[in-house]
Motif scaffolding. Sequence first.
Motif, PDB file in Angstrom:
ATOM      1  N   TYR A   1       4.890  13.600  61.786  1.00  0.00           N
ATOM      2  CA  TYR A   1       4.520  13.992  60.427  1.00  0.00           C
ATOM      3  C   TYR A   1       3.865  15.369  60.460  1.00  0.00           C
TER       4      TYR A   1
ATOM      5  N   ARG B   1       9.742  14.065  61.709  1.00  0.00           N
ATOM      6  CA  ARG B   1      10.521  13.156  60.862  1.00  0.00           C
ATOM      7  C   ARG B   1      10.362  13.488  59.382  1.00  0.00           C
TER       8      ARG B   1
ATOM      9  N   TYR C   1       8.041   8.813  51.420  1.00  0.00           N
ATOM     10  CA  TYR C   1       7.089   8.082  52.261  1.00  0.00           C
ATOM     11  C   TYR C   1       7.431   6.604  52.366  1.00  0.00           C
TER      12      TYR C   1
ATOM     13  N   PHE D   1       9.161   4.858  55.388  1.00  0.00           N
ATOM     14  CA  PHE D   1       8.433   4.755  56.651  1.00  0.00           C
ATOM     15  C   PHE D   1       7.553   3.503  56.652  1.00  0.00           C
TER      16      PHE D   1
ATOM     17  N   LEU E   1       6.252   3.553  64.644  1.00  0.00           N
ATOM     18  CA  LEU E   1       7.494   4.305  64.492  1.00  0.00           C
ATOM     19  C   LEU E   1       8.500   4.018  65.600  1.00  0.00           C
TER      20      LEU E   1
ATOM     21  N   TRP F   1      11.834   2.608  64.678  1.00  0.00           N
ATOM     22  CA  TRP F   1      11.957   2.680  63.227  1.00  0.00           C
ATOM     23  C   TRP F   1      12.998   3.738  62.859  1.00  0.00           C
TER      24      TRP F   1
ATOM     25  N   GLU G   1      14.214   5.533  59.548  1.00  0.00           N
ATOM     26  CA  GLU G   1      14.009   5.734  58.112  1.00  0.00           C
ATOM     27  C   GLU G   1      15.319   5.995  57.370  1.00  0.00           C
TER      28      GLU G   1
END
Length: 397
Positions: A157, A222, A317, A320, A384, A387, A389
Amino acid sequence: MPHEIVSFDEPKLQEYLGELVRKTVEDALNALLDAEADQIANAGRYERTDERQAYRSGHYRRGLTTTCGEVELNVPKLRGATFASKVVERYRRRESSVEEAMTETYLAGVSTRRIQDVSEILWGSSVSPATVSKLNREAFGAVDEWRHRRLEGDYPYVYLDGTYIKRNWGGAYEGVAVLVAIGVNAEGFREVIGCEEGYVESEGSWKAFLLGLRERGLSGVRMFTGDKSAGMLGAIQEVYPHAMYQRCTVHFYRNVLDKVPRTRRKAVAASLKAIHAQESRAKCLAKAREVASELRASRLESAAKVVESGVEETLTYALFPPEHWRRIRTNNGIERLNREIKRRTDAVGSFPAGDAAVMLAAARCKYVAEGGWGSRRYLDTELLDGWDEREVLKRQS
């Protein structure tokens, strides 16, 4: 005859004790200097010996500011050898602790003139402007090295924002943009990863700023969070095409509320916050449509259009981990840092031409980042791992 009893009131007693401590420090330092001279000469004063390597040639006096006050040193002079004291470094006029304190004070936001006043109160002698300038140069050297350091590891981020500082620009004093970036690293801690002068917040300035970050090693991004200033989004898409963009929800609210009468803003603000209080992106979008309809029913057509055209950018957002949502949907953290920069630079006023403005802004960023701000884990980035997105976006589309 009985001894005379001398009484002191409290201020005089403190003054007497302070002078006693100062004199003790002065005597101890001078004794150590003489002992060092004997060691270098390999003989004591007036001692006759074949092993003597140098001869005494009197003393010269020199002041030294200590935390106990100003002391006078009798520095030995030698013939046949250079006297370089380990107790008091050669030509050094102040204790390192005092220098460090003054440097920290300057970076903390205290003006040069105030430092001179405070040094006279605390240490008994005023700091010359030349000394403060020397300390600033040394401090800024460390700041410049920190500002251009290599960025290691991933920063999932990144938050972007700019603030304006007045400085001489082509012979006129105008506001120039200082662009700032905060990154959350792979361990979940925040770092100030960029602070550069951008002149204006144009696409060219943002592109140059992001290219500089990429050259220094910024990778694994990301999502960028920003306020959608002119050119920011285009620059992100060009330099980091695989990263997503999150429009700061607070700035979005401000854009909507600019289209709402003052008497209605509190109620509309509550409706806007309800959009981002939903538990999924789909429900956020549904709530946004509902809010836009309510605004139209209240004859606030312009506000309704801002909601409809911009709400989707504020919902990245939601792709996430939910545990991250509250801290990644705004760039409030970087705005607080910008306020710290403004507090320090406003005390200076207008800067001359050169890099003084951006260096002072960077110095303030470094000072804040190296405090408690950067030592607390900001996000659990282990969430994360595994993960995806973009897969979440596909499922929700």
